[in-house]
Motif scaffolding. Structure first.
Motif, PDB file in Angstrom:
ATOM      1  N   ALA A   1    -149.393 -20.486  47.028  1.00 52.94           N
ATOM      2  CA  ALA A   1    -150.607 -19.708  46.775  1.00 52.94           C
ATOM      3  C   ALA A   1    -150.432 -18.266  47.211  1.00 52.94           C
ATOM      4  CB  ALA A   1    -151.792 -20.345  47.502  1.00 52.94           C
ATOM      5  N   ASP A   2    -149.473 -18.031  48.083  1.00 48.12           N
ATOM      6  CA  ASP A   2    -149.196 -16.694  48.579  1.00 48.12           C
ATOM      7  C   ASP A   2    -147.790 -16.716  49.162  1.00 48.12           C
ATOM      8  OD1 ASP A   2    -150.450 -13.969  49.159  1.00 48.12           O
ATOM      9  OD2 ASP A   2    -149.646 -14.506  51.119  1.00 48.12           O
ATOM     10  N   THR A   3    -147.271 -15.555  49.504  1.00 49.06           N
ATOM     11  CA  THR A   3    -145.924 -15.478  50.061  1.00 49.06           C
ATOM     12  C   THR A   3    -145.870 -15.864  51.531  1.00 49.06           C
ATOM     13  OG1 THR A   3    -146.313 -13.128  50.524  1.00 49.06           O
ATOM     14  CG2 THR A   3    -145.198 -13.683  48.450  1.00 49.06           C
ATOM     15  N   ALA A   4    -147.021 -15.963  52.208  1.00 52.49           N
ATOM     16  CA  ALA A   4    -147.019 -16.204  53.657  1.00 52.49           C
ATOM     17  C   ALA A   4    -146.251 -17.455  54.073  1.00 52.49           C
ATOM     18  CB  ALA A   4    -148.455 -16.263  54.180  1.00 52.49           C
ATOM     19  N   PRO A   5    -146.329 -18.596  53.343  1.00 55.21           N
ATOM     20  CA  PRO A   5    -145.581 -19.785  53.789  1.00 55.21           C
ATOM     21  C   PRO A   5    -144.112 -19.788  53.397  1.00 55.21           C
ATOM     22  CG  PRO A   5    -147.564 -20.360  52.505  1.00 55.21           C
ATOM     23  CD  PRO A   5    -147.249 -18.924  52.254  1.00 55.21           C
ATOM     24  N   MET A   6    -143.635 -18.779  52.653  1.00 57.18           N
ATOM     25  CA  MET A   6    -142.235 -18.756  52.241  1.00 57.18           C
ATOM     26  C   MET A   6    -141.331 -18.546  53.449  1.00 57.18           C
ATOM     27  SD  MET A   6    -142.149 -16.632  48.650  1.00 57.18           S
ATOM     28  CE  MET A   6    -142.891 -17.298  47.151  1.00 57.18           C
ATOM     29  N   GLN A   7    -140.198 -19.212  53.440  1.00 56.55           N
ATOM     30  CA  GLN A   7    -139.273 -19.172  54.566  1.00 56.55           C
ATOM     31  C   GLN A   7    -137.867 -18.862  54.099  1.00 56.55           C
ATOM     32  OE1 GLN A   7    -141.735 -22.709  56.904  1.00 56.55           O
ATOM     33  NE2 GLN A   7    -139.562 -22.930  56.546  1.00 56.55           N
ATOM     34  N   ARG A   8    -137.080 -18.321  55.004  1.00 56.33           N
ATOM     35  CA  ARG A   8    -135.679 -18.061  54.685  1.00 56.33           C
ATOM     36  C   ARG A   8    -134.997 -19.331  54.195  1.00 56.33           C
ATOM     37  NH1 ARG A   8    -136.341 -14.399  58.936  1.00 56.33           N
ATOM     38  NH2 ARG A   8    -135.474 -12.339  58.517  1.00 56.33           N
ATOM     39  N   ARG A   9    -134.181 -19.169  53.155  1.00 54.30           N
ATOM     40  CA  ARG A   9    -133.387 -20.214  52.530  1.00 54.30           C
ATOM     41  C   ARG A   9    -134.220 -21.184  51.710  1.00 54.30           C
ATOM     42  NH1 ARG A   9    -128.406 -18.495  51.563  1.00 54.30           N
ATOM     43  NH2 ARG A   9    -127.585 -17.385  53.369  1.00 54.30           N
ATOM     44  N   ASP A  10    -135.499 -20.874  51.473  1.00 54.37           N
ATOM     45  CA  ASP A  10    -136.277 -21.622  50.490  1.00 54.37           C
ATOM     46  C   ASP A  10    -135.680 -21.380  49.114  1.00 54.37           C
ATOM     47  OD1 ASP A  10    -138.072 -22.751  52.215  1.00 54.37           O
ATOM     48  OD2 ASP A  10    -139.728 -21.399  51.753  1.00 54.37           O
TER      49      ASP A  10
ATOM     50  N   TYR B   1    -152.093 -20.118  54.175  1.00 46.86           N
ATOM     51  CA  TYR B   1    -152.324 -20.665  52.843  1.00 46.86           C
ATOM     52  C   TYR B   1    -151.507 -21.918  52.565  1.00 46.86           C
ATOM     53  CZ  TYR B   1    -154.416 -16.070  52.379  1.00 46.86           C
ATOM     54  OH  TYR B   1    -155.168 -14.959  52.581  1.00 46.86           O
ATOM     55  N   GLY B   2    -151.568 -22.879  53.458  1.00 47.55           N
ATOM     56  CA  GLY B   2    -150.920 -24.144  53.195  1.00 47.55           C
ATOM     57  C   GLY B   2    -150.021 -24.579  54.322  1.00 47.55           C
ATOM     58  N   PRO B   3    -149.456 -25.786  54.199  1.00 53.16           N
ATOM     59  CA  PRO B   3    -148.572 -26.315  55.241  1.00 53.16           C
ATOM     60  C   PRO B   3    -147.293 -25.513  55.344  1.00 53.16           C
ATOM     61  CG  PRO B   3    -148.506 -27.699  53.291  1.00 53.16           C
ATOM     62  CD  PRO B   3    -149.603 -26.702  53.063  1.00 53.16           C
ATOM     63  N   LEU B   4    -146.562 -25.725  56.451  1.00 51.74           N
ATOM     64  CA  LEU B   4    -145.341 -24.987  56.723  1.00 51.74           C
ATOM     65  C   LEU B   4    -144.164 -25.939  56.890  1.00 51.74           C
ATOM     66  CD1 LEU B   4    -146.778 -22.549  59.425  1.00 51.74           C
ATOM     67  CD2 LEU B   4    -146.631 -22.165  56.956  1.00 51.74           C
ATOM     68  N   GLY B   5    -142.966 -25.377  56.861  1.00 52.30           N
ATOM     69  CA  GLY B   5    -141.760 -26.130  57.185  1.00 52.30           C
ATOM     70  C   GLY B   5    -141.584 -27.365  56.346  1.00 52.30           C
TER      71      GLY B   5
ATOM     72  N   GLY C   1    -157.841 -25.653  54.000  1.00 56.06           N
ATOM     73  CA  GLY C   1    -158.878 -24.792  54.528  1.00 56.06           C
ATOM     74  C   GLY C   1    -160.120 -24.803  53.671  1.00 56.06           C
ATOM     75  N   ALA C   2    -161.225 -24.405  54.254  1.00 55.99           N
ATOM     76  CA  ALA C   2    -162.495 -24.396  53.548  1.00 55.99           C
ATOM     77  C   ALA C   2    -162.488 -23.351  52.442  1.00 55.99           C
ATOM     78  CB  ALA C   2    -163.629 -24.117  54.529  1.00 55.99           C
ATOM     79  N   ALA C   3    -162.992 -23.754  51.280  1.00 48.96           N
ATOM     80  CA  ALA C   3    -163.132 -22.850  50.135  1.00 48.96           C
ATOM     81  C   ALA C   3    -161.813 -22.174  49.758  1.00 48.96           C
ATOM     82  CB  ALA C   3    -164.209 -21.802  50.416  1.00 48.96           C
ATOM     83  N   GLY C   4    -160.702 -22.861  50.013  1.00 47.98           N
ATOM     84  CA  GLY C   4    -159.404 -22.342  49.636  1.00 47.98           C
ATOM     85  C   GLY C   4    -158.942 -21.151  50.431  1.00 47.98           C
ATOM     86  N   ARG C   5    -159.553 -20.877  51.581  1.00 47.18           N
ATOM     87  CA  ARG C   5    -159.177 -19.705  52.365  1.00 47.18           C
ATOM     88  C   ARG C   5    -157.869 -19.898  53.124  1.00 47.18           C
ATOM     89  NH1 ARG C   5    -159.690 -20.174  57.751  1.00 47.18           N
ATOM     90  NH2 ARG C   5    -159.520 -17.920  58.021  1.00 47.18           N
ATOM     91  N   GLY C   6    -157.324 -21.097  53.024  1.00 49.37           N
ATOM     92  CA  GLY C   6    -156.081 -21.352  53.718  1.00 49.37           C
ATOM     93  C   GLY C   6    -156.319 -21.775  55.153  1.00 49.37           C
ATOM     94  N   VAL C   7    -155.243 -22.075  55.845  1.00 44.09           N
ATOM     95  CA  VAL C   7    -155.312 -22.440  57.255  1.00 44.09           C
ATOM     96  C   VAL C   7    -154.621 -21.358  58.060  1.00 44.09           C
ATOM     97  CG1 VAL C   7    -155.453 -24.916  56.837  1.00 44.09           C
ATOM     98  CG2 VAL C   7    -153.214 -23.831  57.025  1.00 44.09           C
TER      99      VAL C   7
END
Length: 647
Positions: A541-550, A527-531, A452-458
């Motif tokens: 960068a944040d907890t948003a991309p964290m997933q169960r069983r990571d 804040y970054g790619p998923l899966g 994302g632009a300026a590190g704002r994430g996607v």
């Protein structure tokens, strides 16, 4: 002699059965493959396991009594072709061990659907007919199963070699004979059965009846053909609430099996489909040319599941992206994640088949079984069950259409603004009209670097596609199919919503004859790619991309790295909880471990509480967007590393 759990492979039970390896977990413990030294053959042994040495004596005695009751009830049905045969029950070190037949090559229905995808309606009907035959025979003898669910249905090779031709019902651990005065063994909560699969009358404390087993069978067949249960929610409490107060989710794949499911999932047991009527309905689906009563299912495969046949026009061509880490251990809170349907924010989305629903203005009278439950009942159950945590699960569909059917300049229309078709793994940014997320049609842009632009994430990512034979079919069925295709993916994350990007008629071919299925952050960027697009070593960068069983490697400065679960790691993500809007981030970090220990206890996932404890992660960006989501993990009490697929 004191009761205690046994050790592992190589041990000899009752002087006769050598434990070879563990086959799986049951409601009361482990199931082992064992060698019978006397008869020189392989058998399956079920042992009772007490994870907590301090478990009250009365509860221990109850579980032991349940094991003996299971052996007795299943032995009474040992002549039935669709019930796992019980050979004996032996005592070893103060505990009963149930000796059962070993069905080589068997897989339970839950695992099969997770591994290969939903079954075709006719194949699911064949399985249902076999289970119905077993249940009906038990009912005739006064035996109720009370725990019919996908995990208790085994599919094994038959004598012809068909891999899933033999259907077996197992685990009579909480069965009961209500007319004999037999002691009923209940759990501490007072609810007997598995949340999400038990009948509403059982959830509210009414006596067990054959109709309750049929409701559970309906939930099981729904799971078989749809890939999820009709009342699966984020937690057992939420699932029970849904069973009592909500109608089942509208099936997407069921086809001719749909009316059968509706009849079985009636809230009122008096209006629920009877066993005799159900047999006739399922028989017509399995063998439509037959007019006579069908009493025994065939052993051949019959209708093949979709993953055993070539792709057909209109079939799903994309699935939810896979994720890293082992599958979740069986347990009361091991669910498929939040999938509760919500009405789309954009009123125009209804015209493109939002969540598979039709326009209410065009519908006829609502059938009685689909009418909303009385609001007083909803309120009473809500008070009785408490507040249910609901994270994510809502979904959104969009397609840019011109009112006059004019030509579009992009595959998904001018409003969406993409000049090229989306590809799996594409990270996107979404600009919503007026700045309100999920309101109106967003303008999408692809972010190649997923930063994302300026590190704002996607804002989200393309996780799959669903195909269609025509633009009209894409418009009508694409959104519901996307909801299904992203279900497992969304269930692994805390606060996300799906987005179905449907091609316009003139862009249908250019879009590859398919609808793009996206997952977007419900409250803000991810804040970054998923899966599986997240490489190992990625720093969150944040907890948003964290997933169960990571599996996470914790670093100084509140940093966490994604690492393989096959090696050493510090923590593993189990689930999520949410704190109040008035809780600051600083306050959250002081109470988040306790909140996770309360709402997502590691013990529920099979972790030994004397060795493991709850951990947590909070993210600054997620807190600022209002998500207030805490990521709940498990870690070792002594601060050491975990390894492999604990427990």
């Amino acid at each position: 002699m004191a009761l205690r759990a046994s050790s592992g492979a190589g041990r000899v039970v009752a002087g006769r059965y050598v434990l070879l390896h563990r086959l799986g977990r049951g409601g009361m413990g482990h199931v082992w493959l064992a060698h019978d030294q006397r008869l020189v053959c392989e058998v399956a042994l079920k042992e009772i396991v007490f994870h907590d040495p301090a478990e009250p004596g009365q509860e221990r005695e109850t579980r032991v009594a349940r094991a003996r009751a299971e052996a007795r009830h299943a032995a009474g049905l040992r002549d039935h072709p669709h019930v796992v045969t019980v050979h004996d029950v032996v005592e070893h070190e103060g505990l009963p061990w149930i000796v059962m037949e070993y069905a080589a090559g068997a897989v339970d229905l839950r695992e099969l659907v997770a591994r290969r995808g939903p079954l075709a309606p006719a194949e699911c009907a064949r399985v249902g007919l076999a289970v119905l035959d077993a249940l009906a025979t038990g009912h005739e003898r006064g035996i109720l199963h009370r725990d019919v669910k996908p995990a208790n249905i085994l599919l094994a090779p038959d004598l012809t070699g068909a891999p899933y031709g033999r259907v077996l019902l197992t685990d009579y651990g909480i069965s009961v004979q209500p007319d004999t005065g037999e002691t009923r063994y209940t759990m501490a909560s007072g609810v007997v059965g598995t949340a999400g699969w038990l009948a509403p009358e059982r959830a509210t404390g009414s006596p067990a009846t054959p109709a309750a087993d049929l409701f559970s069978l309906g939930c099981t067949l729904y799971h078989g053909v749809e890939g999820r249960g009709p009342f699966e929610r984020e937690s057992p409490l939420a699932s029970i609430a849904a069973v009592v107060t909500e109608e089942p989710r509208r099936p997407v794949r069921a086809g001719a099996l749909g009316p059968v499911l509706r009849g079985l999932l009636e809230k009122d047991p008096g209006r629920r489909t009877s066993a005799r009527v159900l047999e006739a309905e399922l028989s017509r689906l399995v063998a439509p040319q037959a007019e006579s009563s069908y009493t025994r299912p065939p052993t051949d495969l019959g209708s093949q599941p979709p993953w055993a046949t070539p792709d057909r026009p209109g079939s799903t061509t994309g699935t939810a992206a896979s994720t890293t880490g082992p599958t979740a251990a069986a347990g009361p809170t091991d669910t498929s994640g939040p999938t509760g349907a919500a009405a789309p924010a954009d009123p125009t989305a209804r015209a493109v088949g939002s969540a598979g629903r039709t326009d209410p203005s065009a519908a006829g009278p609502v059938p009685a079984h689909q009418r909303p439950r009385h609001p007083v009942l909803r309120a009473a159950v809500a008070v009785g069950l408490g507040v249910v945590l609901a994270l994510g699960g809502a979904w959104y569909a969009l397609a840019d259409r011109t009112g006059d059917g004019g030509a579009a300049t992009a595959p998904y229309g001018d409003a969406v603004g993409l000049a090229e078709p989306l590809e799996r793994g594409d990270c996107v940014r979404a600009v919503w009209p007026g700045g309100r997320r999920f309101s109106g049609v967003p303008r999408l842009g692809v972010e190649p670097a997923c930063t994302g632009a300026a590190g704002r994430g996607v804002d989200g990512q393309v996780v799959g596609f669903v195909g269609a034979s025509s633009a009209e079919e894409a418009r009508e069925l694409g959104p519901a199919r996307c909801e299904e295709a992203t279900r497992e993916f969304r269930g692994r994350m805390a606060a996300v919503r799906p987005l179905a990007v449907v091609p316009v008629p003139d862009g249908f071919e250019e879009a590859g004859r398919r609808t793009a299925c996206l997952v977007l952050g419900a409250h803000g960027p991810v804040y970054g790619p998923l899966g599986d697009r997240r490489p190992f070593g990625t720093a969150f960068a944040d907890t948003a991309p964290m997933q169960r069983r990571d599996c996470l490697d914790a670093r100084p400065g509140r940093r966490a790295l994604l690492v393989p679960c096959g090696g050493r790691y510090d923590e593993q993500v189990l689930g999520f909880t949410r704190l109040g809007q008035d809780v600051t981030l600083a306050e959250a970090r002081g109470v988040s471990d306790a909140a996770c220990a309360r709402d997502v206890p590691p013990r529920d996932y099979g972790f030994d509480p004397s060795v493991h404890e709850a951990g947590s992660w909070t993210g600054e960006q997620s807190w600022e967007t209002g998500a207030r989501v805490v990521v709940c993990t498990v870690k070792r009490r002594n601060g050491g590393t975990m390894e492999g697929t604990e427990p």
